[in-house]
Write a protein that holds these residues in place. Structure first.
Motif, PDB file in Angstrom:
ATOM      1  N   LYS A  24      -6.720  10.017   6.863  1.00 36.44           N
ATOM      2  CA  LYS A  24      -5.683  10.470   7.343  1.00 36.44           C
ATOM      3  C   LYS A  24      -4.378   9.582   7.075  1.00 36.44           C
ATOM      4  N   LYS A  25      -4.623   8.258   7.179  1.00 35.37           N
ATOM      5  CA  LYS A  25      -3.462   7.048   6.973  1.00 35.37           C
ATOM      6  C   LYS A  25      -3.399   7.142   5.410  1.00 35.37           C
ATOM      7  N   LEU A  26      -4.140   7.608   4.383  1.00 32.87           N
ATOM      8  CA  LEU A  26      -4.289   7.587   2.968  1.00 32.87           C
ATOM      9  C   LEU A  26      -3.432   8.915   2.527  1.00 32.87           C
ATOM     10  N   PHE A  33     -16.364  11.637   4.892  1.00 31.29           N
ATOM     11  CA  PHE A  33     -17.185  10.990   3.842  1.00 31.29           C
ATOM     12  C   PHE A  33     -16.697   9.984   2.961  1.00 31.29           C
ATOM     13  N   TYR A  34     -16.931   8.817   2.838  1.00 26.95           N
ATOM     14  CA  TYR A  34     -16.571   7.764   1.962  1.00 26.95           C
ATOM     15  C   TYR A  34     -17.119   8.011   0.525  1.00 26.95           C
ATOM     16  N   GLY A  35     -16.594   9.069  -0.115  1.00 28.10           N
ATOM     17  CA  GLY A  35     -17.003   9.299  -1.699  1.00 28.10           C
ATOM     18  C   GLY A  35     -15.933   8.738  -2.443  1.00 28.10           C
ATOM     19  N   PRO A  36     -15.985   9.320  -3.773  1.00 26.76           N
ATOM     20  CA  PRO A  36     -15.358   9.102  -4.933  1.00 26.76           C
ATOM     21  C   PRO A  36     -13.800   8.967  -4.578  1.00 26.76           C
ATOM     22  N   VAL A  37     -13.330  10.026  -3.857  1.00 32.14           N
ATOM     23  CA  VAL A  37     -11.812  10.434  -3.745  1.00 32.14           C
ATOM     24  C   VAL A  37     -11.266   9.143  -3.035  1.00 32.14           C
ATOM     25  N   VAL A  42      -8.164   4.220  -2.244  1.00 28.70           N
ATOM     26  CA  VAL A  42      -8.303   2.853  -1.632  1.00 28.70           C
ATOM     27  C   VAL A  42      -8.004   1.714  -2.927  1.00 28.70           C
ATOM     28  N   LYS A  43      -8.519   2.057  -3.879  1.00 27.30           N
ATOM     29  CA  LYS A  43      -8.609   1.008  -4.995  1.00 27.30           C
ATOM     30  C   LYS A  43      -7.116   1.050  -5.724  1.00 27.30           C
ATOM     31  N   ALA A  44      -6.454   2.212  -5.698  1.00 23.82           N
ATOM     32  CA  ALA A  44      -5.352   2.465  -6.179  1.00 23.82           C
ATOM     33  C   ALA A  44      -4.144   1.761  -5.297  1.00 23.82           C
ATOM     34  N   ILE A  45      -4.342   1.806  -4.137  1.00 21.91           N
ATOM     35  CA  ILE A  45      -3.534   1.343  -3.025  1.00 21.91           C
ATOM     36  C   ILE A  45      -3.457  -0.096  -3.274  1.00 21.91           C
ATOM     37  N   ILE A  47      -4.150  -1.916  -5.803  1.00 21.12           N
ATOM     38  CA  ILE A  47      -3.323  -2.282  -7.057  1.00 21.12           C
ATOM     39  C   ILE A  47      -2.203  -2.432  -6.879  1.00 21.12           C
ATOM     40  N   LEU A  48      -1.539  -1.420  -6.176  1.00 25.46           N
ATOM     41  CA  LEU A  48       0.120  -1.134  -5.943  1.00 25.46           C
ATOM     42  C   LEU A  48       0.248  -2.635  -4.823  1.00 25.46           C
ATOM     43  N   ILE A  49      -0.388  -2.945  -3.912  1.00 28.54           N
ATOM     44  CA  ILE A  49      -0.127  -3.781  -3.045  1.00 28.54           C
ATOM     45  C   ILE A  49       0.050  -5.182  -3.851  1.00 28.54           C
ATOM     46  N   ARG A  50      -0.878  -5.281  -4.655  1.00 30.18           N
ATOM     47  CA  ARG A  50      -0.828  -6.719  -5.535  1.00 30.18           C
ATOM     48  C   ARG A  50       0.300  -6.929  -6.544  1.00 30.18           C
ATOM     49  N   GLU A  51       0.737  -5.674  -6.865  1.00 28.96           N
ATOM     50  CA  GLU A  51       1.847  -6.001  -8.091  1.00 28.96           C
ATOM     51  C   GLU A  51       3.143  -6.311  -7.219  1.00 28.96           C
TER      52      GLU A  51
END
Length: 51
Positions: A24-26, A33-37, A42-45, A47-51
């Motif tokens: 919901k937060k994303l 289900f914690y699947g590929p989507v 989470v990976k994309a977020i 990356i954005l936070i690190r930049e």
């Protein structure tokens, strides 16, 4: 149950309510289900936070 800094969710996690809260937060489909989507979002977020 709520998500905290110490909550660990990953592929195959079965904490359905925590996963739904995260999804919901994303802003993605909340299927519990914690699947590929969820993983890729989470990976994309991260990356954005690190930049």
């Amino acid at each position: 149950m709520s998500i905290t800094d110490k909550t660990v969710l990953k592929m195959g996690s079965t904490e359905t309510e925590n996963i739904k809260t995260l999804q919901k937060k994303l802003g993605i489909k909340t299927d519990g289900f914690y699947g590929p989507v969820t993983r890729d979002t989470v990976k994309a977020i991260r990356i954005l936070i690190r930049e």
